[in-house]
Design a protein around this motif. Structure first.
Motif, PDB file in Angstrom:
ATOM      1  N   GLU A   1       0.850  -1.191   0.000  1.00 31.69           N
ATOM      2  CA  GLU A   1       0.000   0.000   0.000  1.00 31.69           C
ATOM      3  C   GLU A   1       0.883   1.237   0.000  1.00 31.69           C
ATOM      4  O   GLU A   1       1.777   1.348   0.837  1.00 31.69           O
TER       5      GLU A   1
ATOM      6  N   ASN B   1       3.299   2.138  -7.917  1.00 35.53           N
ATOM      7  CA  ASN B   1       2.022   2.460  -8.509  1.00 35.53           C
ATOM      8  C   ASN B   1       1.306   3.448  -7.602  1.00 35.53           C
ATOM      9  O   ASN B   1       1.636   3.579  -6.432  1.00 35.53           O
ATOM     10  N   LYS B   2       0.295   4.143  -8.146  1.00 39.09           N
ATOM     11  CA  LYS B   2      -0.475   5.050  -7.296  1.00 39.09           C
ATOM     12  C   LYS B   2      -1.367   4.273  -6.337  1.00 39.09           C
ATOM     13  O   LYS B   2      -1.607   4.684  -5.218  1.00 39.09           O
ATOM     14  N   ASN B   3      -1.918   3.150  -6.822  1.00 38.88           N
ATOM     15  CA  ASN B   3      -2.871   2.377  -6.028  1.00 38.88           C
ATOM     16  C   ASN B   3      -2.211   1.143  -5.422  1.00 38.88           C
ATOM     17  O   ASN B   3      -1.178   0.696  -5.898  1.00 38.88           O
TER      18      ASN B   3
ATOM     19  N   THR C   1      -4.160  -4.918  -9.271  1.00 36.20           N
ATOM     20  CA  THR C   1      -4.252  -3.539  -8.797  1.00 36.20           C
ATOM     21  C   THR C   1      -5.534  -2.902  -9.327  1.00 36.20           C
ATOM     22  O   THR C   1      -6.292  -3.533 -10.059  1.00 36.20           O
ATOM     23  N   ASN C   2      -5.765  -1.639  -8.945  1.00 37.45           N
ATOM     24  CA  ASN C   2      -6.939  -0.885  -9.394  1.00 37.45           C
ATOM     25  C   ASN C   2      -8.252  -1.621  -9.139  1.00 37.45           C
ATOM     26  O   ASN C   2      -9.118  -1.704 -10.003  1.00 37.45           O
TER      27      ASN C   2
ATOM     28  N   ASN D   1     -11.542  -2.192  -6.162  1.00 32.30           N
ATOM     29  CA  ASN D   1     -12.081  -1.640  -4.922  1.00 32.30           C
ATOM     30  C   ASN D   1     -12.421  -2.780  -3.961  1.00 32.30           C
ATOM     31  O   ASN D   1     -12.202  -3.956  -4.271  1.00 32.30           O
TER      32      ASN D   1
END
Lengths: 716, 170
Positions: free
Chosen positions: A139, A175-177, A190-191, A193
């Protein structure tokens, strides 16, 4: 050990490959040791001895994995568990590795890290036989929200005995997520929810049906080889063995297809065929200039001479670059193999490695590698029983940057002052002791065995049209994950910074990346999408260089940076030719005037004129390229020069002479802490009343600024 | 004053090294490395003796010694501090580290403390950019340095000598 022939080498390799190795590989390059790797090694060694585990697992020293930011680190291969790398180690975790990982076969949470590329050359299979899935959670904010959620979900489905969840600080890509990695399947997600999480659990973990929808694809269009997993941005050819093998153990190298390339050229290829293959691969010199390696060899081969030489340039003097050191420390045999192949191709039987004396560990490991190879008959007379002989000797550099220039290097190997000579004649025609000489740098040599083994077509399918293969960069400065990276040519600076190295330190604003060291230039924000290849970098006024990439943020002053590099070349100029000797000094003096607010606007023109003269008239590459940092900072940051000259201001506060420290009377409570700290007693004032700084006395050391707890001192 | 020829006896290790390698072409620099390894610097007397031994003019030897940064003409301190001033270390505050060391030891770059314990040098990149700013004391590398740590680090060495670190600041 007696010298071996082709058959014996093959038998040996087959035998080594069948041994199922349980081992711990501790990264112990120079920086790994500095970060505490030696202590971790000692603890593991001692614990294994005391607990009688010596028959179960062995501990080895390896070179650098390139992950400098998570040092000390290590890799463990243990039957029954996937291959695991641990990073950010301390003594406590070292003990835990023994008691938990090895004795209980249970992975330690929080300390697992992942390598940034797949291992193309290993034969080590993940030792998994128990049907367990291992899920690692990364994270960006490190708050472990996803980690906790995932554990809850898995527990509520009663799957905790089948799926093990861990948190990790580095998952091999950035990565951003948040990212999930599933072992042993080697899949990234990834990406998604929180609702998607249930779908992933249901489909992948229960039905064993990985979900394409959320898979992380970092596909790099510059890697067109079938082995690529499309989930990594990096690919390791030069660093293929670094961190995976014990560099002091020839068997480790042999087990990873070491010396197969040498064997192949000696028994299956004519010298012309070897040169043809290297030419076709499109490999260009990795020292910076980018001349075709195959062509260089061909020229040397075609010169008639009884003696020819092969030289490895390991005089890595570029400040901020340490790729070559890592290769020499982590995989010395690959360099020797590359040189021997060249020796066969051009008809030479003597090689020299010119290595910096500042790299004691690299020298030690190289010498061991040479001795061992000779003992096995893989260097020396009649290699593998053929009539080809090739010997390699180490020569030490002595701290002169100019000796990275090939003619100066040759003078130094000859035992003289390292002064360059005009070219032509090029060393390929008339080099060491006036004999034809091939000089390539460490990274180029390490590529050769790969090209021979995998073929020129395979190699050429990596990279861009004009620049083939990969490039290793030492990425340092204001970056979150400093270290060594190896990317296919064509990867952009932006991808390197944000998708590989985690972005700018402390989330500051990117200002420029510097490549090519003192001979190179800056890449500003507007060119951050530039693909890394020889031509594109040259077009924007920088250069490939040997592979240092220094990231600068909004707090770095470009005049200060230019001054740093010019100071460097002035110190290192050999003094033989006037443009470099005098021009450099004048340029430095002018930059000093600018950074101290004493310059005039006409000085910018003067800088440009000197730069032009140096570039055109200097004798060697050092002098010709010395003005590059000034030219390129002027090109993109001229406004900063003008600010320094016209407004006498340095916004970053790096140019000390242009800063003033003033006390804000509204915030100052008169505690007197700054006055006590001031080395020149420039601060005065009554107790409990606002103080004042005497600007005439102030030496701008900044001590008061650091000392003040009330933010009452302004730096303008 | 008359010039006297001073007799210097070179150590056996050096003589053996010269003997074993004298047939190798261009080995002068490697011999000088050996001298420096044994003495810590290249003493003038040794350079003179060497010149006779390997039959190379003293001027040539000095030409080489003064060209390369690594060869020293003066005896360095027992603990040689090398502060890295490569680009990464420079950007991350190497200059401040150097200044603090100079402050603590009360001596400048390229000098040795009066007691002969420490000498300070600047080096260009020791290849530990990942842990910048960095420095070396003899063979040990220190990384991720902060100004505040320096007193303690240097103190460890003075303690070895049975001395106390003077700290003027507190």
């Amino acid at each position: 050990m007696t010298k071996i022939n082709k058959e014996q080498l093959k038998n040996m390799r087959d035998l080594i490959k069948t041994i199922n190795k349980n081992e711990i590989l501790v990264s112990m390059g120079t920086c790994g040791i500095a970060a505490g790797g030696d202590k971790i090694y000692e603890i593991l060694k001692q614990e294994i001895k005391e607990r009688d585990l010596e028959n179960i697992i062995s501990v080895k020293k390896t070179g650098c994995l390139g992950l400098c930011f998570c040092e000390p680190n290590l890799i463990i291969r243990l039957q029954g568990l996937p291959e695991i790398a641990y990073g950010f180690l301390n003594d406590e975790i070292a003990y835990k590795i023994i008691t938990e990982h090895i004795m209980k076969k249970s992975i330690i949470d929080d300390y697992v890290i992942f390598l940034p590329s797949i291992d193309l050359f290993g034969n080590n299979k993940n030792h998994i036989e128990n049907g367990l899935k291992y899920v690692f959670v990364w994270e960006p904010d490190k708050k472990k929200n996803l980690y906790n959620t995932l554990i809850k979900r898995i527990t509520s489905k009663n799957l905790e005995n089948k799926i093990k969840v861990f948190s990790t600080k580095y998952i091999g890509i950035t990565n951003k997520n948040p990212i999930l990695k599933v072992l042993p399947d080697n899949i990234f997600y990834t990406n998604f929810n929180e609702d998607d999480l249930d779908k992933i659990i249901e489909n992948h973990f229960i039905k064993n049906n990985p979900m394409n929808t959320f898979m992380l694809l970092k596909e790099n269009k510059y890697i067109n080889i079938k082995e690529n997993d499309k989930q990594h941005k990096q690919i390791r050819l030069v660093l293929r063995n670094s961190g995976y093998v014990d560099p002091e153990n020839i068997n480790d190298y042999i087990s990873r297809d070491g010396f197969t390339a040498l064997e192949k050229v000696l028994f299956e290829m004519s010298p012309d065929k070897v040169i043809e293959e290297v030419k076709k691969s499109g490999l260009r010199g990795r020292g910076g200039a980018g001349f075709s390696t195959g062509l260089k060899w061909e020229i040397t081969k075609n010169v008639q001479s009884d003696i020819k030489y092969v030289i490895c340039n390991a005089d890595e003097g570029d400040p901020g670059a340490y790729m070559d050191r890592s290769v020499l420390e982590g995989d010395p045999f690959s360099v020797l193999e590359g040189m021997a192949i060249c020796g066969y191709a051009i008809g030479s039987n003597k090689g020299y490695i010119y290595v910096r004396a500042e790299y004691p560990l690299a020298i030690k490991r190289l010498q061991m590698a040479i001795d061992k190879s000779k003992e096995y008959g893989l260097l020396g007379n009649n290699i593998l029983g053929t009539d080809f002989s090739f010997d390699i000797e180490i020569r030490l550099g002595a701290g002169a940057f100019v000796c990275g220039e090939e003619t100066a290097l040759i003078a130094s190997v000859e035992g003289k002052r390292g002064m360059p000579k005009p070219r032509p004649p090029y060393p390929a025609v008339e080099g060491l002791w006036f004999k034809p000489t091939v000089i390539n740098n460490v990274e180029t040599w390490a590529n050769i065995p790969v090209i021979i083994n995998k073929g020129s077509d395979w190699f050429a399918s990596i990279g861009t049209n004009s620049s083939k293969g990969t490039k290793v960069f030492a990425i340092t400065g204001k970056i979150k994950n400093p270290g060594l990276i190896e990317v296919p040519m064509g990867t952009s600076v932006k991808e390197i910074i944000y998708e590989i190295s985690g972005g700018i330190l402390n989330n500051k604003k990117f200002k420029a990346a510097q490549t090519g060291g003192p001979s190179g230039g800056v890449i500003p924000d507007e060119h951050i999408d530039t693909p890394i290849d020889y031509e594109s970098l040259q077009k924007i006024g920088s250069m490939m260089g040997s592979g240092g990439m220094i990231i600068m943020d909004e707090d770095d002053c470009m005049i200060d940076v230019a001054k740093f590099y010019v100071q460097f070349t002035v110190d290192e100029s050999c003094g033989k030719c006037a443009p470099c000797r005098i021009g450099g000094k004048q340029m430095l003096e002018t930059l000093k005037l600018i950074s101290s607010g004493k310059a005039e606007e006409s000085d910018i023109d003067r800088l440009k004129r000197i730069a032009f003269a140096m570039n055109k008239a200097s004798l060697c590459g050092l002098g010709q390229s010395a003005p590059n940092p000034v030219i390129s900072t002027l090109k993109y940051f001229e406004y900063e020069y003008i600010e320094h000259i016209r407004d006498r201001k340095c916004k970053t506060g790096k140019c000390r002479d242009l800063i003033t420290y003033v006390i804000n009377p509204e915030k100052c409570i008169g505690c007197g802490a700054c006055a006590l700290r001031c080395p020149v007693t420039a601060i005065s004032g009554e107790k409990r009343k606002p103080h004042n700084i005497d600007q005439l006395k102030c030496i701008k050391c900044g001590e008061c600024f650091i000392t003040c707890k009330f933010g009452a001192i302004n730096k303008t | 004053m008359t010039l006297q020829k001073e007799e210097v006896k070179l150590p056996q290790e050096l003589l053996d090294f010269i003997k074993n390698n004298k047939d190798k072409k261009g080995y002068e620099i490697m011999i000088l490395h050996k001298v420096q390894e044994l003495y810590g610097y290249v003493p003038r007397k040794v350079a003179m003796e060497l010149s006779r031994k390997i039959n190379i003019p003293l001027a040539k030897i000095y030409g080489v010694i003064t060209f390369y940064h690594i060869f020293k003409l003066n005896k360095p301190g027992k603990y040689k501090i090398q502060v890295c001033m490569g680009t990464a270390c420079y950007l991350k505050g190497g200059q401040d580290i150097l200044g603090e060391i100079e402050n603590i030891l009360g001596t400048g770059v390229n000098t040795t403390t009066e007691d002969g314990l420490f000498s300070i040098e600047i080096v260009r990149c020791i290849g530990c950019c990942g842990i910048a700013p960095a420095m070396m004391i003899n063979d040990k590398v220190y990384g991720n340095l902060k100004k505040e740590q320096l007193i303690e680090i240097l103190g460890e060495y003075t303690k070895l000598e049975g001395k106390e670190m003077k700290n003027d600041k507190n």
